[in-house]
Design a protein around this motif. Sequence first.
Motif, short mmCIF file in Angstrom:
data_model
loop_
_atom_site.label_atom_id
_atom_site.label_comp_id
_atom_site.label_asym_id
_atom_site.label_seq_id
_atom_site.Cartn_x
_atom_site.Cartn_y
_atom_site.Cartn_z
N MET A 1 0.85 -1.20 0.00
CA MET A 1 0.00 0.00 0.00
C MET A 1 0.88 1.25 0.00
O MET A 1 1.75 1.39 0.85
CB MET A 1 -0.85 -0.01 1.27
CG MET A 1 -1.75 1.17 1.43
SD MET A 1 -2.66 1.09 2.99
CE MET A 1 -1.43 1.64 4.14
N PHE A 2 0.66 2.14 -0.95
CA PHE A 2 1.43 3.39 -1.01
C PHE A 2 0.46 4.56 -0.87
O PHE A 2 -0.24 4.88 -1.82
CB PHE A 2 2.13 3.57 -2.35
CG PHE A 2 2.99 2.42 -2.80
CD1 PHE A 2 3.51 1.52 -1.90
CD2 PHE A 2 3.30 2.27 -4.14
CE1 PHE A 2 4.33 0.47 -2.33
CE2 PHE A 2 4.10 1.24 -4.58
CZ PHE A 2 4.61 0.33 -3.68
N MET A 3 0.46 5.20 0.27
CA MET A 3 -0.36 6.42 0.40
C MET A 3 0.53 7.64 0.59
O MET A 3 0.31 8.68 -0.01
CB MET A 3 -1.27 6.30 1.63
CG MET A 3 -2.38 5.28 1.51
SD MET A 3 -3.73 5.65 2.63
CE MET A 3 -2.99 5.30 4.19
N SER B 1 -0.23 11.89 7.00
CA SER B 1 -1.52 11.79 7.69
C SER B 1 -2.60 12.47 6.85
O SER B 1 -3.72 11.98 6.74
CB SER B 1 -1.46 12.49 9.05
OG SER B 1 -0.30 12.16 9.74
N ASP B 2 -2.23 13.61 6.29
CA ASP B 2 -3.19 14.39 5.52
C ASP B 2 -3.07 14.00 4.05
O ASP B 2 -2.48 14.72 3.23
CB ASP B 2 -2.88 15.88 5.71
CG ASP B 2 -3.95 16.77 5.11
OD1 ASP B 2 -4.96 16.22 4.60
OD2 ASP B 2 -3.77 18.00 5.13
N PHE C 1 6.96 6.77 1.12
CA PHE C 1 7.14 5.56 1.94
C PHE C 1 6.40 4.41 1.26
O PHE C 1 5.17 4.38 1.26
CB PHE C 1 6.58 5.74 3.35
CG PHE C 1 7.50 6.45 4.30
CD1 PHE C 1 8.44 5.75 5.05
CD2 PHE C 1 7.42 7.82 4.48
CE1 PHE C 1 9.29 6.40 5.92
CE2 PHE C 1 8.25 8.48 5.36
CZ PHE C 1 9.19 7.76 6.09
N SER D 1 6.62 0.47 1.62
CA SER D 1 7.25 -0.70 2.23
C SER D 1 6.92 -1.95 1.42
O SER D 1 5.91 -2.00 0.71
CB SER D 1 6.76 -0.85 3.68
OG SER D 1 7.27 0.20 4.46
N LEU E 1 7.69 2.10 15.79
CA LEU E 1 7.15 2.13 14.43
C LEU E 1 5.64 1.93 14.39
O LEU E 1 4.92 2.61 13.66
CB LEU E 1 7.87 1.08 13.56
CG LEU E 1 7.41 0.98 12.12
CD1 LEU E 1 7.47 2.32 11.41
CD2 LEU E 1 8.25 -0.05 11.37
N GLU F 1 0.32 3.69 9.81
CA GLU F 1 -1.14 3.46 9.87
C GLU F 1 -1.83 4.49 10.76
O GLU F 1 -2.86 4.22 11.36
CB GLU F 1 -1.46 2.04 10.37
CG GLU F 1 -0.77 0.93 9.62
CD GLU F 1 -0.96 1.00 8.12
OE1 GLU F 1 -1.99 1.54 7.69
OE2 GLU F 1 -0.07 0.54 7.38
C1 LIG Z 1 9.32 2.46 8.34
C2 LIG Z 1 8.11 3.09 7.75
C3 LIG Z 1 7.46 2.45 6.73
C4 LIG Z 1 6.33 3.02 6.14
N1 LIG Z 1 5.70 2.36 5.13
C5 LIG Z 1 4.65 2.95 4.51
C6 LIG Z 1 3.99 2.31 3.42
O1 LIG Z 1 4.32 1.21 3.01
N2 LIG Z 1 2.98 2.96 2.81
C7 LIG Z 1 2.56 4.18 3.22
O2 LIG Z 1 1.63 4.72 2.63
N3 LIG Z 1 3.15 4.81 4.25
C8 LIG Z 1 4.18 4.23 4.91
N4 LIG Z 1 4.79 4.86 5.95
C9 LIG Z 1 4.42 6.22 6.26
C10 LIG Z 1 3.60 6.40 7.52
O3 LIG Z 1 2.35 5.82 7.38
C11 LIG Z 1 3.56 7.90 7.79
O4 LIG Z 1 4.86 8.32 8.11
C12 LIG Z 1 2.58 8.26 8.88
O5 LIG Z 1 1.28 8.03 8.46
C13 LIG Z 1 2.73 9.72 9.32
O6 LIG Z 1 2.69 10.56 8.23
P1 LIG Z 1 3.86 11.65 8.02
O7 LIG Z 1 5.16 10.97 8.12
O8 LIG Z 1 3.58 12.42 6.79
O9 LIG Z 1 3.74 12.60 9.26
P2 LIG Z 1 2.76 13.86 9.42
O10 LIG Z 1 1.46 13.59 8.79
O11 LIG Z 1 3.49 15.08 9.03
O12 LIG Z 1 2.59 13.87 11.01
C14 LIG Z 1 3.63 14.28 11.89
C15 LIG Z 1 3.08 14.32 13.31
O13 LIG Z 1 2.01 15.23 13.38
C16 LIG Z 1 0.88 14.61 13.99
N5 LIG Z 1 -0.34 15.18 13.41
C17 LIG Z 1 -0.77 15.10 12.14
N6 LIG Z 1 -1.96 15.72 12.02
C18 LIG Z 1 -2.28 16.22 13.24
C19 LIG Z 1 -3.38 16.97 13.77
N7 LIG Z 1 -4.43 17.32 13.00
N8 LIG Z 1 -3.37 17.28 15.07
C20 LIG Z 1 -2.35 16.93 15.87
N9 LIG Z 1 -1.29 16.23 15.43
C21 LIG Z 1 -1.25 15.87 14.13
C22 LIG Z 1 1.04 13.12 13.74
O14 LIG Z 1 0.36 12.35 14.74
C23 LIG Z 1 2.55 12.97 13.78
O15 LIG Z 1 2.95 12.76 15.11
C24 LIG Z 1 5.89 4.29 6.59
C25 LIG Z 1 6.56 4.93 7.63
C26 LIG Z 1 7.65 4.35 8.20
C27 LIG Z 1 8.35 5.07 9.31
#
Ligand SMILES: Cc1cc2nc3c(=O)[nH]c(=O)nc-3n(C[C@H](O)[C@H](O)[C@H](O)COP(=O)(O)OP(=O)(O)OC[C@H]3O[C@@H](n4cnc5c(N)ncnc54)[C@H](O)[C@@H]3O)c2cc1C
Length: 560
Positions: A187-189, A196-197, A226, A228, A431, A436
């Motif tokens: 899954m690639f989001m 998150s957004d 990201f 995986s 992690l 998720e």
């Molecule tokens: C090892 C690893 C493997 C991964 N593999 C995949 C994959 O296969 N596919 C995939 O799609 N993604 C993958 N990811 C990505 C992962 O799902 C995202 O990193 C995660 O969802 C957070 O998104 P972001 O990194 O953009 O952080 P951001 O969205 O920038 O968030 C940063 C921080 O802000 C907080 N935050 C965000 N919005 C709010 C709000 N409204 N109010 C308060 N706090 C907030 C969050 O809780 C977080 O602590 C992977 C990540 C890692 C570390």
Amino acid sequence: MIPLKPITELPTHEVVNMPPLIGDQDLWAGDVALREAVAREGAGGAAGRLEEFGRLMGRDAVFEKAEQANRHAPELRAFDRHGRRINQVDYHPAYHDLMEIAVANGAPNHAWAHEGPGAHAANMAIVYLFSQAESGVLCPMAMTYSVMPVLRNNPGAGDEWIPRLLSAEYDSRDIPAAGKSGALVGMFMTEKQGGSDVRGNSTIAEPAGAETGEGAAYLLSGHKFFCSAPMCDAFLTLAYAKGGLSCFLMPRWTPDGSRNNLFIQRLKDKLGNRSNASSEMELQNSWGVMIGPEGRGVRTIMDMVTGNRLYCATNSAALMRQALVQALHHTSHRTAFQKKLIQQPLMRNVLADLALEAEAALALALRVARTFDEAGNGEDCAALFRIGTAIAKFWNCKRAPAHTAEALECLGGPGYIEESPMPRLYREAPLNSIWEGAGNVICLDVLRALHREPAAAPALLAELEAARGGHGLFDAALDDLRAEIADPDNLEFRARRLTERMAVLWQAALLVQHAPGPVADAFCASRLGDRWTGSFGALPAGTDFAGILERALPHGESAA
Ligand SMILES: Cc1cc2nc3c(=O)[nH]c(=O)nc-3n(C[C@H](O)[C@H](O)[C@H](O)COP(=O)(O)OP(=O)(O)OC[C@H]3O[C@@H](n4cnc5c(N)ncnc54)[C@H](O)[C@@H]3O)c2cc1C
């Protein structure tokens, strides 16, 4: 010349006061809380299978494979030797061995291949047993397990892919999925500017032909930050079509038999989870089929995210269990200040507290797994599953890093050394709390569930009410939680506190109803009173430490 003396003993001092190597473990027979939870949550029919699997996963040789798969991390082979782009990842043979074990034992599909009561609880018990040895391999297992509801709702893609995903064979060949004996899905989001957004995604999808909308072929261009398990056979992803952010299934190979344009740019150098490759991917006219209605991509892919969250909660419980087992083993054999460490009062307090946390996390994970089994039984059940996965994901994953750190410390210096499994458990733990949906995002999702699903709060409270009368502190804390849920002020600021209290009370409710008195009493006395700070080793005087430790010890060793 002085004749050389044959060496009959290694030229070192005698090693004393060090524990024996832990050797083969029996992860099923040695875990009474697991056996009880499996029976309680309707998965008793799988007990024979779990018994065998628990013995297999506990073998020293399997732990050794996990160590190798993590020490020799995957490597990107973007091009063949003639410069053609192939986007391959090379893994250590131990990784493939572990993948084979995971697939053969139903980690990605037990629930879907053996549908019926308790199927998801049994699947999560498989995950719990596997995770104690190794977690990286479980990433593609989780995604394959979780994509199934999405494919079922989309018969076109489902008819083609579901039979492959139900296979018990791991086929690592990079060839079109139609020629393989089994397949896996990723899954690639996440993109650079939006994780998150996801509405911040910038990938676009243009129709590949005259047809548009659900079931039509599109060409996707953009990047994913990201990705995986990029050697999976297909991926769900999000991209903007004309009608808005939509979900697409992109296979590794296109229907005409050519490699899809999935350009792996590099692999991430990660804190942990090192056996699993996580990549950055460029998409350029990458072929995909729209899944679900156009413009409803987030809604469609969320069905996949929910299963992944259950996996995270279960994996975190397993990390805590294995960290506890290692701590119990070490302290049972190591003496300091004239006593075995496990007999030192303060160490007993720490170990018992770690045991409570691990058992509570397991109880919650398997209870929520059963809500998945029952989600089709009406609005209340569906709502409990929806809110329950978020609650368990937040709290189990939030407790695992602190728990594994504390368990690691029980081993003293050797716990910090890479030859021990502790550093791997410790590095894996944060992690689950990030992917998720990171902690805040999950707590906001709990608010969303409360707001959008009128049945969610009543279903959760009914679940908790079943334990009323089991402990004085529980009853008072439940009344407080009711008031907190009913209070509409500053909900967003309070979302963490609210989610934490829901989780801790749910864990307490399960232990009060089903665990022995010493466990339930100590859990309530420590976590539901005013004095709880969250640190380990602060259980109150009067706790039945021996009762808690004897239950937690894997092989009936004495905790006296
Ligand atoms: C090892 C690893 C493997 C991964 N593999 C995949 C994959 O296969 N596919 C995939 O799609 N993604 C993958 N990811 C990505 C992962 O799902 C995202 O990193 C995660 O969802 C957070 O998104 P972001 O990194 O953009 O952080 P951001 O969205 O920038 O968030 C940063 C921080 O802000 C907080 N935050 C965000 N919005 C709010 C709000 N409204 N109010 C308060 N706090 C907030 C969050 O809780 C977080 O602590 C992977 C990540 C890692 C570390």
